[in-house]
Design a protein around this motif. Structure first.
Motif, PDB file in Angstrom:
ATOM      1  N   ARG A  67       0.841  -1.216   0.000  1.00 29.21           N
ATOM      2  CA  ARG A  67       0.000   0.000   0.000  1.00 29.21           C
ATOM      3  C   ARG A  67       0.873   1.262   0.000  1.00 29.21           C
ATOM      4  N   HIS A  68       2.021   1.183   0.653  1.00 33.20           N
ATOM      5  CA  HIS A  68       2.940   2.321   0.625  1.00 33.20           C
ATOM      6  C   HIS A  68       3.597   2.462  -0.745  1.00 33.20           C
ATOM      7  N   TRP A  69       3.943   1.323  -1.349  1.00 33.71           N
ATOM      8  CA  TRP A  69       4.545   1.347  -2.683  1.00 33.71           C
ATOM      9  C   TRP A  69       3.548   1.846  -3.721  1.00 33.71           C
ATOM     10  N   ALA A  70       2.272   1.728  -3.428  1.00 32.69           N
ATOM     11  CA  ALA A  70       1.251   2.235  -4.345  1.00 32.69           C
ATOM     12  C   ALA A  70       1.452   3.717  -4.605  1.00 32.69           C
ATOM     13  N   TRP A  71       1.912   4.422  -3.600  1.00 31.20           N
ATOM     14  CA  TRP A  71       2.106   5.872  -3.741  1.00 31.20           C
ATOM     15  C   TRP A  71       3.215   6.207  -4.726  1.00 31.20           C
TER      16      TRP A  71
END
Length: 144
Positions: A51-55
């Motif tokens: 979810r952080h890498w989604a950014w």
């Protein structure tokens, strides 16, 4: 009418960047709303959640989208931003192959490197107006 104005304002390079930017932003959003299991992405998930890498995808996608509206030459930042996420993903998949965590990662990495990184690098070199003029003989025969 509005679509024609936008198309003429963006040009070929801008349209390409707009398509890339929207696509990357949507791909990033998919990781936020319904993250996959992360197979092959252990290098990334060891640092933080997908979810952080989604950014990374979202921010780079938005930068690519904004760059679509910049003049030729200044749009290069959009191409650089577009290269970052697929390059990071390709490296993660190659690392998974090397460590033996995900044997299929080699093919996924090659896919990212060719259909994403390669296409973006090629498109960045295409001039806005690279279509050669129609041969003079062909123009005369059209009206005859």
């Amino acid at each position: 009418m509005l679509l024609r104005q936008v198309r003429s304002r963006l040009g070929r390079r801008g349209i390409f960047l707009l398509i890339l930017g929207v696509g990357k932003t949507c791909w990033g959003a998919s990781f936020l709303f319904d993250p996959p299991d992360g197979a092959g992405l252990q290098l990334l998930t060891s640092m933080c959640d997908l979810r952080h890498w989604a950014w990374l995808w979202i921010v780079c996608g938005l930068a690519t989208t904004v760059s679509a509206f910049l003049r030729i030459g200044r749009d290069r930042y959009g191409y650089v931003a577009a290269l970052i996420p697929p390059t990071v993903w390709a490296v993660a998949y190659l690392a998974a192959v090397i460590t033996g965590d995900y044997s299929r990662g080699l093919w996924v990495a090659i896919w990212y490197l060719t259909s994403h990184v390669g296409v973006i690098m090629w498109a960045a070199t295409v001039p806005e107006y690279s279509v050669p003029p129609m041969p003079r003989r062909a123009r005369k025969s059209e009206g005859a």
